[in-house]
Structures are given as structure tokens and as C-alpha cells.
Design an enzyme around this catalytic site. Structure first.
Site, PDB file in Angstrom:
ATOM      1  N   ARG A  52     -28.185  17.295 -12.366  1.00 59.61           N
ATOM      2  CA  ARG A  52     -28.061  16.492 -11.144  1.00 59.61           C
ATOM      3  C   ARG A  52     -28.850  15.195 -11.302  1.00 59.61           C
ATOM      4  NH1 ARG A  52     -31.527  17.899  -7.505  1.00 59.61           N
ATOM      5  NH2 ARG A  52     -30.964  20.103  -7.485  1.00 59.61           N
ATOM      6  N   LYS A 201     -10.289   3.765  -8.093  1.00 55.81           N
ATOM      7  CA  LYS A 201      -9.222   2.761  -8.047  1.00 55.81           C
ATOM      8  C   LYS A 201      -9.085   2.036  -9.387  1.00 55.81           C
ATOM      9  CE  LYS A 201      -8.870   4.203  -3.818  1.00 55.81           C
ATOM     10  NZ  LYS A 201     -10.134   4.630  -3.325  1.00 55.81           N
TER      11      LYS A 201
HETATM   12  O1  P1T Z   1     -11.954   7.391  -1.865  1.00 49.21           O
HETATM   13  P1  P1T Z   1     -13.324   7.031  -2.334  1.00 49.21           P
HETATM   14  O2  P1T Z   1     -13.499   7.055  -3.816  1.00 49.21           O
HETATM   15  O3  P1T Z   1     -14.398   7.801  -1.610  1.00 49.21           O
HETATM   16  O4  P1T Z   1     -13.556   5.491  -1.969  1.00 49.21           O
HETATM   17  C1  P1T Z   1     -13.629   5.027  -0.650  1.00 49.21           C
HETATM   18  C2  P1T Z   1     -13.265   3.564  -0.631  1.00 49.21           C
HETATM   19  C3  P1T Z   1     -14.260   2.615  -0.604  1.00 49.21           C
HETATM   20  N1  P1T Z   1     -13.980   1.291  -0.588  1.00 49.21           N
HETATM   21  C4  P1T Z   1     -12.722   0.839  -0.608  1.00 49.21           C
HETATM   22  C5  P1T Z   1     -12.451  -0.615  -0.585  1.00 49.21           C
HETATM   23  C6  P1T Z   1     -11.656   1.763  -0.640  1.00 49.21           C
HETATM   24  O5  P1T Z   1     -10.409   1.279  -0.662  1.00 49.21           O
HETATM   25  C7  P1T Z   1     -11.927   3.155  -0.644  1.00 49.21           C
HETATM   26  C8  P1T Z   1     -10.833   4.176  -0.644  1.00 49.21           C
HETATM   27  N2  P1T Z   1      -9.586   3.680  -0.253  1.00 49.21           N
HETATM   28  C9  P1T Z   1      -8.426   4.397  -0.182  1.00 49.21           C
HETATM   29  C10 P1T Z   1      -8.328   5.710  -0.451  1.00 49.21           C
HETATM   30  C11 P1T Z   1      -7.237   3.627   0.226  1.00 49.21           C
HETATM   31  O6  P1T Z   1      -6.088   4.077   0.044  1.00 49.21           O
HETATM   32  O7  P1T Z   1      -7.432   2.519   0.753  1.00 49.21           O
END
Ligand code: P1T
Length: 385
Positions: A52, A201
Site C-alpha cells: 500500500r 482516459k
Molecule cells: O472515472 P475516474 O477514473 O474516477 O475519473 C473521474 C474523472 C475525473 N476527471 C475528469 C475530467 C473525468 O472526465 C473523469 C471521468 N469521466 C468520465 C467517466 C466521463 O465519461 O466523462
């Protein structure tokens, strides 16, 4: 020669990674372990005690993405939201956060439904006018959190102007650089003190991991974030870190393709009679184009459009074959999404309306398929409107 001396595409492949000293493996191993042996009390053999706290695969990822953002430190988390959560958990009851109103719906939900209850105060403003940030400042303001381009309206926010205001007020500016990617935008060079990503992403790029990261040059912030990894535990597993590391190696070539396809699709949509509005800062007629050109090197594969009504949006969302109807973005494959009922459903309707997230808004994540196939796919679906 240190990694800092190499250019972006080279660092994407090499930063944080050296051949494994025990086997010579060219790629960093997936250290699939929860703990590490100690040779004597208080003397761990390899310098690690518990996974962790540290894991070499995670460290490689943290160093790699830190390098891509021009940062000294990185801390990886189990998701993008866990990364933002770690930043907010540095604050105390009574502290104040100013944030861009058009953030990802989940960010808004965490601020308003989790942390506001614990006595941290939040003000959402339209940060396209940096003076709105200045007006919202309080003596207790510790953090300004923006996205640019924003999700899903593709608003472009002046990072340098807001960094100046935050610095004068003694607050950190955190830029959620998820939509732009470090290939297109380098917020630390423009004065931000913290950058975060949903690595889910563009950084991973293959829609097979949930992850997040925070990078910074601020030693205290970095120390606090490593403390949060250890003390509150929202860390990613080694396999996911390894997959994101595999993704970042091709970030430069993928982003070139996303930028090119995004612009081609946006141009096509801007000419289509069924489309009422296109939100894409890469179009010269966009009100954000000049600022975007100043602070970005490319304009990504994210394009939002308004087709007027829910019924027309539904026909488009259900009519494409290549663009798959799904949340998320930034993968090699193209996706299509309805923000009002999907990614931004947790944003109050009144705020959604004010920002332009109506029932007719459709968000595209343009992938790196052949652009002619993507445009033909949209053309077929739009014909049904
Ligand atoms: O899904 P996660 O890895 O927890 O990320 C959250 C997040 C944070 N910041 C931005 C700009 C994001 O677009 C997202 C997640 N967004 C999507 C799942 C979406 O479809 O817009």
C-alpha cells in the site's frame, strides 16, 4: 543524460523505466506482491515494506507521468476520483475550495455530497472569467480546481490568469488535465501547482483500466499525497499501473491521431444542417480558439454537439455503429455519450441548463480509427434526424 533532457515522445517511453536489475527484462515487471521480506527487524531487503505504501511498478508509473507533465513528484491512485479525493483530504473543516462549475459530474458530486457534509466549503464558478475566481476568494480558500477543456462543454479556461490569482491568495491551483493530456497541455509550465488525471482516459488510452494520478513540484503536497496513499489506501494495483505504463508509451502518436480525427469530425459536424452547435476549441470560429491556441498544442478528440431535443439526441446515440454508446473517453475506440442522463446526471438540472448541458447535447470521444469511417458512421446516423 537525465530523462529531463529528452523530448516528450522519448520520455513517454523511457521515463521511470530501466531494465530490471535481476533479470534484465526490458519492461518493468508487474510486482504482484502485497509485502516484502525483511532481512532483519527494520531492514527490508529491497527498501520496500508493504505494497500500500510503495510498489516498484507503481513508482515507475508515477515517475513516468510526472516526467510527462514536467513535475518532480507523482502519486498514483485507484481512480481519477480517488486522486481528487486525496487532494481534498489534505484540507481541514472550514477550508474553502473554488472550482469550475463545468467539471465532470462525479467531481461535482464528491465535492457537494461527500466533502461539504464534512464542513469543507465549495463554490462553483464559471472560471472562463478569471475575475469570478477572484470574487469568490475567501481568507480560507486553499484550493482552486479547474478543468480545461471542461467536460463536456469544452470550455477553455485561462490557466495562467487563474494561477496568478490563486498564487496571490496563497491557494494551490489544481488543473484536471484529463481532457487535454500532457501531450497537448502542460499546466505546471503555465503556473498551476498541481495537475491531476483520470488515467482511465487518454493516458491509458485503451479503455481497460480505472486509475488516477496527481503530479506536482511542491514537496509538501507530494509528501501529503504519499501520506494519503499510506494512511487512507486508495492505491492502484500493480497490474493496472503496468497497463497505464504500456499506454503512455504510445501517448504521443495516439494524441496526434486523436487531434487530427477530432478536428476532422468537428469540421464535418459544423457543416451539418442537423447540428445546432459544435463545441470544439480547435475550430477557428470557436470563441475559445485563440486562448486554446495559446495554451494547447492540439485540441484532442473530444467534441460536443447540440442536436436540439432528447428525441433527436436518442436517434443519433442509438444510430451510430462505430461510435459505441458508453460513458468514458480517451480510448483508441470512438464513444458517444449523453451527458444529461449519463456522465452529468448528478449535476442539478438548473446548473446543467445554465451551462448548456441540455437534453440535445451529445458528447463524442473521437478515437483513432480511419476518420472517413467515423464521418460516414455519423453521416448515416445524422440522416435519421
Ligand atoms: O472515472 P475516474 O477514473 O474516477 O475519473 C473521474 C474523472 C475525473 N476527471 C475528469 C475530467 C473525468 O472526465 C473523469 C471521468 N469521466 C468520465 C467517466 C466521463 O465519461 O466523462
Amino acid at each position: 543524460m537525465s530523462n529531463r533532457d529528452y523530448r516528450f515522445a522519448t520520455r513517454a517511453i523511457h521515463a521511470g523505466q530501466t531494465p530490471d536489475p535481476t533479470s534484465g527484462a526490458i519492461m518493468p515487471p508487474i510486482y504482484q506482491t502485497s509485502t516484502y521480506v525483511q532481512e532483519a527487524l527494520g531492514r527490508p531487503r529491497g527498501g520496500h515494506e508493504y505494497a500500500r505504501v510503495t510498489n516498484p511498478t507503481r513508482t515507475a508509473l508515477e515517475e513516468n507521468i510526472a516526467s510527462l507533465e514536467g513535475a518532480r513528484y507523482g502519486a498514483a491512485f485507484a481512480s481519477g476520483l480517488a486522486a481528487i479525493e486525496a487532494l481534498v483530504k489534505r484540507l481541514s473543516t472550514g477550508d474553502h475550495v473554488i472550482y469550475e462549475e463545468n467539471v465532470y459530474g462525479g467531481t461535482h458530486r464528491m465535492f457537494q455530497q461527500v466533502f461539504a457534509k464534512l464542513g469543507i466549503e465549495f463554490t462553483a464558478v464559471d472560471t472562463r472569467d478569471p475575475e469570478n475566481v477572484r470574487r469568490a476568494l475567501r481568507p480560507s480558500t486553499r484550493l482552486v480546481h479547474i478543468e480545461t477543456p471542461t467536460n463536456p462543454m469544452m470550455r477553455v479556461v485561462d490557466i495562467r490568469a487563474i494561477a496568478d490569482i490563486a498564487r496571490e491568495a496563497g491557494a494551490h491551483l489544481c488543473v484536471d488535465n484529463t481532457f487535454a493530456s500532457p501531450y497537448n497541455q502542460q499546466p505546471l509550465a503555465l503556473g498551476a501547482t498541481i495537475v491531476m488525471h483520470s488515467t482511465t482516459k487518454y493516458l491509458n488510452g485503451h479503455s481497460d483500466v480505472i486509475g488516477g494520478i496527481v503530479v506536482t513540484n511542491d514537496e509538501q503536497v507530494a509528501e501529503d499525497l504519499h501520506f494519503m496513499q499510506k494512511a487512507t489506501g486508495g492505491v492502484p494495483g500493480p497490474m493496472d499501473c503496468w497497463l497505464v505504463l504500456r499506454g503512455t508509451k504510445t501517448l504521443a502518436v495516439r494524441m496526434e491521431a486523436h487531434n487530427r480525427n477530432g478536428l476532422l469530425v468537428a469540421r464535418y459536424l459544423a457543416e451539418h444542417p442537423a447540428v445546432r452547435a459544435v463545441y470544439y476549441p480547435g475550430l477557428p470560429e470557436s470563441p475559445d480558439h485563440e486562448l486554446a491556441r495559446k495554451q494547447m498544442r492540439g485540441f484532442t478528440g473530444m467534441v460536443s454537439i447540440d442536436v436540439g431535443t432528447l428525441e433527436r439526441a436518442r436517434r443519433l446515440l442509438e444510430g451510430t455503429r462505430l461510435f459505441a454508446l458508453a460513458e468514458s473517453l480517451g480510448g483508441v475506440e470512438s464513444l458517444i455519450n449523453h451527458p444529461a442522463t449519463m456522465t452529468h446526471a448528478s449535476v442539478p438540472a438548473e446548473l446543467r441548463e445554465r451551462m448548456g448541458i441540455g437534453d440535445g447535447l451529445v458528447r463524442l470521444s473521437v478515437g483513432i480509427e480511419d476518420p472517413d469511417d467515423l464521418i460516414e458512421d455519423l453521416d448515416r446516423a445524422l440522416a435519421a434526424l
